[in-house]
Design a protein around this motif. Sequence first.
Motif, PDB file in Angstrom:
ATOM      1  N   GLY A 444       0.701  -1.309  -0.101  1.00  0.00           N
ATOM      2  CA  GLY A 444       0.172   0.462  -0.040  1.00  0.00           C
ATOM      3  C   GLY A 444       1.301   1.491  -0.297  1.00  0.00           C
ATOM      4  O   GLY A 444       1.990   1.234   0.323  1.00  0.00           O
ATOM      5  N   LEU A 445       0.007   2.202  -0.642  1.00  0.00           N
ATOM      6  CA  LEU A 445       1.239   3.766  -0.767  1.00  0.00           C
ATOM      7  C   LEU A 445      -0.293   4.699   0.176  1.00  0.00           C
ATOM      8  O   LEU A 445      -1.292   4.839  -0.668  1.00  0.00           O
ATOM      9  CB  LEU A 445       1.628   4.250  -2.002  1.00  0.00           C
ATOM     10  CG  LEU A 445       2.417   3.204  -2.267  1.00  0.00           C
ATOM     11  CD1 LEU A 445       2.403   3.485  -4.517  1.00  0.00           C
ATOM     12  CD2 LEU A 445       3.997   3.577  -1.713  1.00  0.00           C
ATOM     13  N   GLN A 446       0.232   5.656   0.483  1.00  0.00           N
ATOM     14  CA  GLN A 446      -0.962   6.447   1.068  1.00  0.00           C
ATOM     15  C   GLN A 446      -0.003   7.980   1.286  1.00  0.00           C
ATOM     16  O   GLN A 446       0.817   7.875   1.729  1.00  0.00           O
ATOM     17  CB  GLN A 446      -1.604   5.978   2.753  1.00  0.00           C
ATOM     18  CG  GLN A 446      -2.162   5.203   3.282  1.00  0.00           C
ATOM     19  CD  GLN A 446      -3.038   5.139   4.268  1.00  0.00           C
ATOM     20  OE1 GLN A 446      -2.539   4.654   5.399  1.00  0.00           O
ATOM     21  NE2 GLN A 446      -3.640   4.188   4.449  1.00  0.00           N
ATOM     22  N   TYR A 447      -1.160   9.160   1.361  1.00  0.00           N
ATOM     23  CA  TYR A 447      -0.323  10.202   1.111  1.00  0.00           C
ATOM     24  C   TYR A 447      -1.849  11.561   1.452  1.00  0.00           C
ATOM     25  O   TYR A 447      -2.925  10.928   0.909  1.00  0.00           O
ATOM     26  CB  TYR A 447       0.255  11.076  -0.401  1.00  0.00           C
ATOM     27  CG  TYR A 447       0.228  12.504   0.083  1.00  0.00           C
ATOM     28  CD1 TYR A 447       1.806  13.030   0.517  1.00  0.00           C
ATOM     29  CD2 TYR A 447      -0.409  13.539  -0.200  1.00  0.00           C
ATOM     30  CE1 TYR A 447       1.786  14.250   0.455  1.00  0.00           C
ATOM     31  CE2 TYR A 447      -0.370  14.798  -0.238  1.00  0.00           C
ATOM     32  CZ  TYR A 447       0.768  15.108   0.581  1.00  0.00           C
ATOM     33  OH  TYR A 447       1.123  16.711   0.409  1.00  0.00           O
ATOM     34  N   ASN A 448      -1.069  11.981   3.258  1.00  0.00           N
ATOM     35  CA  ASN A 448      -2.644  12.687   3.842  1.00  0.00           C
ATOM     36  C   ASN A 448      -1.469  14.024   3.350  1.00  0.00           C
ATOM     37  O   ASN A 448      -0.510  14.345   4.122  1.00  0.00           O
ATOM     38  CB  ASN A 448      -2.352  12.246   4.949  1.00  0.00           C
ATOM     39  CG  ASN A 448      -4.075  13.050   5.615  1.00  0.00           C
ATOM     40  OD1 ASN A 448      -3.550  13.437   6.246  1.00  0.00           O
ATOM     41  ND2 ASN A 448      -5.072  12.480   4.937  1.00  0.00           N
ATOM     42  N   ARG A 457       0.635  20.221   7.765  1.00  0.00           N
ATOM     43  CA  ARG A 457       1.284  18.116   8.215  1.00  0.00           C
ATOM     44  C   ARG A 457       0.971  17.536   6.689  1.00  0.00           C
ATOM     45  O   ARG A 457      -0.514  17.519   6.359  1.00  0.00           O
ATOM     46  CB  ARG A 457       0.447  18.260   9.747  1.00  0.00           C
ATOM     47  CG  ARG A 457       1.011  16.430   9.733  1.00  0.00           C
ATOM     48  CD  ARG A 457       0.657  16.598  11.495  1.00  0.00           C
ATOM     49  NE  ARG A 457       1.025  15.199  12.135  1.00  0.00           N
ATOM     50  CZ  ARG A 457       2.577  15.348  12.769  1.00  0.00           C
ATOM     51  NH1 ARG A 457       2.829  16.293  13.429  1.00  0.00           N
ATOM     52  NH2 ARG A 457       2.741  13.908  13.517  1.00  0.00           N
ATOM     53  N   LYS A 458       2.106  16.778   7.006  1.00  0.00           N
ATOM     54  CA  LYS A 458       2.072  15.927   5.593  1.00  0.00           C
ATOM     55  C   LYS A 458       3.170  15.210   5.875  1.00  0.00           C
ATOM     56  O   LYS A 458       3.686  14.789   6.101  1.00  0.00           O
ATOM     57  CB  LYS A 458       3.116  16.542   4.449  1.00  0.00           C
ATOM     58  CG  LYS A 458       2.266  17.609   3.664  1.00  0.00           C
ATOM     59  CD  LYS A 458       3.040  18.133   2.260  1.00  0.00           C
ATOM     60  CE  LYS A 458       2.235  19.898   1.842  1.00  0.00           C
ATOM     61  NZ  LYS A 458       2.313  20.502   2.528  1.00  0.00           N
ATOM     62  N   VAL A 459       2.238  13.703   5.849  1.00  0.00           N
ATOM     63  CA  VAL A 459       2.455  11.942   6.175  1.00  0.00           C
ATOM     64  C   VAL A 459       2.253  11.299   4.543  1.00  0.00           C
ATOM     65  O   VAL A 459       1.335  11.374   3.874  1.00  0.00           O
ATOM     66  CB  VAL A 459       1.084  11.854   6.481  1.00  0.00           C
ATOM     67  CG1 VAL A 459       2.025  10.383   6.971  1.00  0.00           C
ATOM     68  CG2 VAL A 459       1.390  12.479   8.138  1.00  0.00           C
ATOM     69  N   ALA A 460       3.200  10.482   4.220  1.00  0.00           N
ATOM     70  CA  ALA A 460       3.207   9.485   3.122  1.00  0.00           C
ATOM     71  C   ALA A 460       3.613   8.336   3.633  1.00  0.00           C
ATOM     72  O   ALA A 460       4.603   7.852   4.438  1.00  0.00           O
ATOM     73  CB  ALA A 460       4.469  10.515   2.473  1.00  0.00           C
ATOM     74  N   SER A 461       3.475   7.876   3.315  1.00  0.00           N
ATOM     75  CA  SER A 461       4.246   6.150   3.784  1.00  0.00           C
ATOM     76  C   SER A 461       3.779   5.186   3.148  1.00  0.00           C
ATOM     77  O   SER A 461       2.489   5.418   1.801  1.00  0.00           O
ATOM     78  CB  SER A 461       2.651   5.697   5.165  1.00  0.00           C
ATOM     79  OG  SER A 461       1.722   5.117   4.687  1.00  0.00           O
ATOM     80  N   VAL A 483       7.025   1.927   6.161  1.00  0.00           N
ATOM     81  CA  VAL A 483       7.473   3.177   6.544  1.00  0.00           C
ATOM     82  C   VAL A 483       7.028   4.585   6.149  1.00  0.00           C
ATOM     83  O   VAL A 483       5.750   4.782   5.525  1.00  0.00           O
ATOM     84  CB  VAL A 483       8.739   2.798   5.354  1.00  0.00           C
ATOM     85  CG1 VAL A 483       9.628   3.884   5.424  1.00  0.00           C
ATOM     86  CG2 VAL A 483       9.746   1.627   5.512  1.00  0.00           C
ATOM     87  N   SER A 484       7.245   5.544   7.544  1.00  0.00           N
ATOM     88  CA  SER A 484       6.043   6.717   7.020  1.00  0.00           C
ATOM     89  C   SER A 484       6.537   7.790   7.605  1.00  0.00           C
ATOM     90  O   SER A 484       8.286   7.935   7.828  1.00  0.00           O
ATOM     91  CB  SER A 484       4.784   6.339   8.717  1.00  0.00           C
ATOM     92  OG  SER A 484       4.121   5.825   8.123  1.00  0.00           O
ATOM     93  N   PHE A 485       6.943   9.077   6.449  1.00  0.00           N
ATOM     94  CA  PHE A 485       6.917  10.289   6.717  1.00  0.00           C
ATOM     95  C   PHE A 485       7.001  11.614   7.015  1.00  0.00           C
ATOM     96  O   PHE A 485       5.722  11.416   6.348  1.00  0.00           O
ATOM     97  CB  PHE A 485       8.427  10.563   5.495  1.00  0.00           C
ATOM     98  CG  PHE A 485       8.760  11.681   4.843  1.00  0.00           C
ATOM     99  CD1 PHE A 485       9.562  12.291   6.446  1.00  0.00           C
ATOM    100  CD2 PHE A 485       8.748  12.452   4.304  1.00  0.00           C
ATOM    101  CE1 PHE A 485      10.723  13.377   6.158  1.00  0.00           C
ATOM    102  CE2 PHE A 485       9.167  14.372   3.975  1.00  0.00           C
ATOM    103  CZ  PHE A 485      10.189  14.243   5.611  1.00  0.00           C
TER     104      PHE A 485
END
Length: 767
Positions: A444-448, A457-461, A483-485
């Motif tokens: 999975g890939l996520q971006y918020n 606030r930005k979160v990419a995982s 993995v989350s950034f």
Amino acid sequence: MKRGFFYILQLTMIGVLASCSATKFVPEGSYLLDAVAIQVDNKKIKSSELKPYLRQTPNTKWFSLVKTQLYIYSLSGRDSTRWLNKTIRKIGDAPVIYNENEALRSSEELTKVMQNMGYMGAKVHRNTKTKKKKLKLTYQIISGKPYIVRHLSYDIADKKIENLLQKDSTNSLLRRGMLFNVNKLDAERQRITSYLAQRGYYKFNKDFINYTADTVRNTYLVDLTLHVLPYKTDMNASATEHKQYRINKVNFITDYDVLQSSALSSIEVNDSIHYKGFPIYYKDNLYLRPKVLVDNLRITPGSLYNERDVQRTYTYLGRLAALKYTNIRFFETQVADSTLLNCYVMLTKGKHQSVSFEIEGTNSAGDLGAAASVSFQHRNLFHGSEIFMFKVRGAYEAISGLQEYSSNSYREYGAETSISFPNFLFPFLSSNFKKQIRATTEFGLQYNSQIRPEFSRKVASASWSYKWSNHPKIQHRLDLLDVSFLTSWLSDKFKQKYIDNHQEYILEYNYKDRLIVRTGYTYHYNSRGGALTDNTIASNSYSIRAGIESAGNLLYAVSRLTKQGKNSDGEYAILKIPYAQYLKADFDFAKNIRIDDRNSVAYHMGFGIAFPYGNAKIVPFEKQYFSGGANSVRGWSVRGLGPGSFPGDNNFLNQSGDMKFDASIEYRSKLFWRFQAATFIDAGNIWTIRNYENQPGGQFRFDKFYKQIAFAYGLGLRIDLDYLVFRLDGGMKALNPVYSNKKERYPILNPNFKRDFTFHLAVGYPF
């Protein structure tokens, strides 16, 4: 004093009116069945186990206390043709009129039940008490002395079956000295049938097993014989030994229409292929790869018929989202005296693509907003029943109380995509091992992106996980790599107010760029089986959920081995991005106890702890605990409680902790139609492991934590639509750990609705 007397008088009048209205529609000469009780003289037998055998029971009660629906019915007028009266009667319940014949049938049923339990001489007496138009019925059961199995023998003419049952004798449910329990005898018939069905006996059923029971004269002893009868096609046919069947050929039919005839000749087939000796028939095109079908098959040509393999095949094929139905049929070969079976696995194609939309309203402490999302799903992306999902979401909320900022709105944008494979994917492992695991692999890939006037606030995982179940009641999940950034932007005003003075250490930590590399495992057991998580009134059940995860350990080891330098905050970093390091564990237990078909008691208890170490002094905000809300202590709003005795400072980041305790008990009752009600008591709080200046009173201490457990109570209304449950809960604070003086600490003694009440709207049961 006068006011108290007035309240008592009011309650008395209400009780009298209710009593009168309950018998409004009871005909003259008849009685309302007011109560039914079962009394047993044997402590080994619970009366609650006998209640399902009663043929007539009184009107149901809300919360096992009040026959509310009977009183609602009694509010209707006598003219049943009027719309209002018909509506009221549909909502309510008609009075249950005592029926002598039904009472007699109940006595007979109770007698049979007692006899089946081994109490052959049991007697049931009925006692009735009447008062005006109401009747109370009591069944008094005299169990008598039970019959005991003195001797146990077997009569099995078929030597193969006799040898098999001797090898399995340790699993038998029958023992010398046991009660002569008919239910246990029938369970043994079913067990033997299942055992033989796993060893080739395709045509064996429990009707081939019966018993002979001889009682010893003038005693309560029984000589029991179990008979396994020879095989007969009908009553007039000659007896033969039971045959053990082997699998001859296994065929796949991929375009079976369940609405058409199941005869093989009526199934439309245009083409076929053979894969590893398995014929696969299809109509227009083969929508699943042959390897996928064969890998999920557990029925092997040449092996003995095994019912367990059939059920496993159903389970494995049922995991494939590309299929809607699976039907497995067996046919004997046409060769005379053959013991071979041809197997046909008939599959029905499911809908492979779908688009869905969701719209929701939000209310965060009085700030209203809206959110919408759209998602696309493909359930057979590479013709192997892979599930591909893509979803985008947007939200907007008006924020009050931020006059010093140019904007007063909150916006959120997000996108996520995932692909799930119905098999275990991992390099360097053999195909046989992968088949045994039967896991689902998901990437999975996520971006918020969250944008507020004060900060963004930005979160990419990215994630790699496995899910599998080797037991109908147990589910496992392994997050192999997640993995989350996290990156943030802070306005100048926000920095000056909270960050630049270096006093808000928790806030400062959580608004710096951060890398989280974690691994986790979750175990879930549900006694009802399947993927059910909600405890309803339907049956007794319990569930256990336990999980553990860790982050940063591998990166920390690499940093130490390579002797990297630390940044100005004393942290190791990867590509100048500091990473989190923590260990987290959670445990939750929930149980539902059925009282009757309309009432149950459910409770749950949960614990959790997250410990930062090594490269971190604080657990990342996304991994911390909070208390209060629809699924926690419902006397407080979301993130409104704790940690410890900390009263809060209008900064939601400071109302989080490293440890949590939650406990709840609910009395659930069906009302009418799909409405249910609940009364509940909640307890819990969160704590921090370390003592932080911004959270005074929040640290966990053995000599204080039990004094900081908050309590709440309340009522709830639920609408159960089978596939969805809407829940409205209203909670009142009972014990507030923030205060030390008695008046404020115990709001249950001095309730203030405006101060102590919290309303919650949620979907699903709280546990």
